[in-house]
Design a protein around this motif. Structure first.
Motif, PDB file in Angstrom:
ATOM      1  N   VAL A  87      -5.561  10.226  -4.818  1.00  0.00           N
ATOM      2  CA  VAL A  87      -4.409  10.563  -3.992  1.00  0.00           C
ATOM      3  C   VAL A  87      -4.647  11.932  -3.360  1.00  0.00           C
ATOM      4  CG1 VAL A  87      -1.912  10.961  -3.968  1.00  0.00           C
ATOM      5  CG2 VAL A  87      -2.879   9.183  -5.451  1.00  0.00           C
ATOM      6  N   ARG A  88      -4.304  12.063  -2.107  1.00  0.00           N
ATOM      7  CA  ARG A  88      -4.455  13.336  -1.389  1.00  0.00           C
ATOM      8  C   ARG A  88      -3.241  14.225  -1.702  1.00  0.00           C
ATOM      9  NH1 ARG A  88      -6.107  11.891   4.694  1.00  0.00           N
ATOM     10  NH2 ARG A  88      -6.040  14.163   4.815  1.00  0.00           N
ATOM     11  N   ILE A  89      -3.163  14.657  -2.942  1.00  0.00           N
ATOM     12  CA  ILE A  89      -1.986  15.369  -3.443  1.00  0.00           C
ATOM     13  C   ILE A  89      -1.698  16.623  -2.621  1.00  0.00           C
ATOM     14  CG2 ILE A  89      -0.994  16.584  -5.415  1.00  0.00           C
ATOM     15  CD1 ILE A  89      -2.626  14.649  -7.222  1.00  0.00           C
ATOM     16  N   SER A  90      -2.662  17.499  -2.458  1.00  0.00           N
ATOM     17  CA  SER A  90      -2.390  18.766  -1.769  1.00  0.00           C
ATOM     18  C   SER A  90      -2.042  18.539  -0.304  1.00  0.00           C
ATOM     19  CB  SER A  90      -3.553  19.747  -1.917  1.00  0.00           C
ATOM     20  OG  SER A  90      -4.718  19.221  -1.328  1.00  0.00           O
ATOM     21  N   ASP A  91      -2.707  17.584   0.353  1.00  0.00           N
ATOM     22  CA  ASP A  91      -2.395  17.298   1.754  1.00  0.00           C
ATOM     23  C   ASP A  91      -0.972  16.756   1.896  1.00  0.00           C
ATOM     24  OD1 ASP A  91      -4.938  18.083   2.513  1.00  0.00           O
ATOM     25  OD2 ASP A  91      -5.730  16.035   2.604  1.00  0.00           O
ATOM     26  N   LEU A  92      -0.585  15.834   1.019  1.00  0.00           N
ATOM     27  CA  LEU A  92       0.751  15.249   1.102  1.00  0.00           C
ATOM     28  C   LEU A  92       1.824  16.260   0.706  1.00  0.00           C
ATOM     29  CD1 LEU A  92      -0.063  11.706  -0.299  1.00  0.00           C
ATOM     30  CD2 LEU A  92       0.579  12.270   2.060  1.00  0.00           C
ATOM     31  N   GLY A  98       7.589  17.365  -1.933  1.00  0.00           N
ATOM     32  CA  GLY A  98       8.447  16.540  -2.777  1.00  0.00           C
ATOM     33  C   GLY A  98       8.292  15.044  -2.592  1.00  0.00           C
ATOM     34  N   LEU A  99       7.490  14.606  -1.624  1.00  0.00           N
ATOM     35  CA  LEU A  99       7.333  13.176  -1.348  1.00  0.00           C
ATOM     36  C   LEU A  99       6.786  12.410  -2.547  1.00  0.00           C
ATOM     37  CD1 LEU A  99       7.287  10.818   0.790  1.00  0.00           C
ATOM     38  CD2 LEU A  99       4.890  11.415   1.113  1.00  0.00           C
ATOM     39  N   LEU A 100       5.875  13.012  -3.290  1.00  0.00           N
ATOM     40  CA  LEU A 100       5.234  12.296  -4.391  1.00  0.00           C
ATOM     41  C   LEU A 100       6.093  12.245  -5.652  1.00  0.00           C
ATOM     42  CD1 LEU A 100       1.554  13.502  -3.918  1.00  0.00           C
ATOM     43  CD2 LEU A 100       2.553  11.294  -3.282  1.00  0.00           C
ATOM     44  N   SER A 105       7.904   8.815 -10.444  1.00  0.00           N
ATOM     45  CA  SER A 105       8.963   8.346 -11.342  1.00  0.00           C
ATOM     46  C   SER A 105       9.354   6.882 -11.098  1.00  0.00           C
ATOM     47  CB  SER A 105      10.207   9.231 -11.212  1.00  0.00           C
ATOM     48  OG  SER A 105      10.719   9.174  -9.897  1.00  0.00           O
ATOM     49  N   TRP A 106       8.785   6.257 -10.068  1.00  0.00           N
ATOM     50  CA  TRP A 106       9.108   4.865  -9.731  1.00  0.00           C
ATOM     51  C   TRP A 106       8.737   3.933 -10.883  1.00  0.00           C
ATOM     52  CZ3 TRP A 106       5.440   0.838  -8.863  1.00  0.00           C
ATOM     53  CH2 TRP A 106       5.986  -0.356  -8.395  1.00  0.00           C
ATOM     54  N   GLN A 107       9.607   2.988 -11.148  1.00  0.00           N
ATOM     55  CA  GLN A 107       9.353   1.938 -12.139  1.00  0.00           C
ATOM     56  C   GLN A 107       9.488   0.591 -11.451  1.00  0.00           C
ATOM     57  OE1 GLN A 107       8.564   2.245 -15.490  1.00  0.00           O
ATOM     58  NE2 GLN A 107       8.372   4.420 -15.071  1.00  0.00           N
ATOM     59  N   PRO A 108       8.512  -0.301 -11.606  1.00  0.00           N
ATOM     60  CA  PRO A 108       8.632  -1.618 -10.977  1.00  0.00           C
ATOM     61  C   PRO A 108       9.865  -2.333 -11.499  1.00  0.00           C
ATOM     62  CG  PRO A 108       6.487  -1.369 -12.044  1.00  0.00           C
ATOM     63  CD  PRO A 108       7.293  -0.150 -12.382  1.00  0.00           C
ATOM     64  N   SER A 109      10.572  -2.995 -10.606  1.00  0.00           N
ATOM     65  CA  SER A 109      11.745  -3.749 -11.038  1.00  0.00           C
ATOM     66  C   SER A 109      11.302  -5.042 -11.701  1.00  0.00           C
ATOM     67  CB  SER A 109      12.673  -4.036  -9.860  1.00  0.00           C
ATOM     68  OG  SER A 109      11.981  -4.765  -8.873  1.00  0.00           O
TER      69      SER A 109
END
Length: 114
Positions: A87-92, A98-100, A105-109
């Motif tokens: 993942v391009r963490i620093s670029d994003l 805060g986008l990442l 924290s996303w959990q698949p439904s």
């Protein structure tokens, strides 16, 4: 020590577009890939097989990884016959602070039968 190969074609940090990132993350499989890379291998390039997505055909996985790379979400490098992604963490983070956070924290439904 071997040199690090150059990344495959990807947008420059200033050219990453929010709508492209959202489009790439709109698919649960891709969102899961990014989440796993963020939580289990932040800043580390991993081969596609490491992500452990079965039973998807290799061509399908290649398609999903290409979409993530072309949107600017991941960086891929070719090591012989193997492509590794991170993942391009620093670029994003610099482009969209805060986008990442919600991705991590996303959990698949879980769908209920019936």
């Amino acid at each position: 020590m071997d040199a690090i190969p150059p990344p495959l074609p990807e947008p420059a940090p200033d050219d990453i577009r929010l709508e492209d990132v959202f489009g790439a993350l709109n698919e649960p499989l891709r969102l899961g890939v990014v989440r796993k890379l963020l939580l289990e291998a932040p800043g580390t390039a991993r081969p596609c097989g490491w992500v452990g997505i079965d039973p998807s055909p290799k061509s399908t996985l290649t398609h999903h990884f290409r979409i993530l790379r072309e949107a600017g979400v991941t960086r891929q490098r070719q090591y012989g016959l193997e492509r590794r992604s991170e993942v391009r963490i620093s670029d994003l983070d610099s482009r969209f602070p805060g986008l990442l956070d919600p991705v991590q924290s996303w959990q698949p439904s879980v769908r209920q039968p019936g």
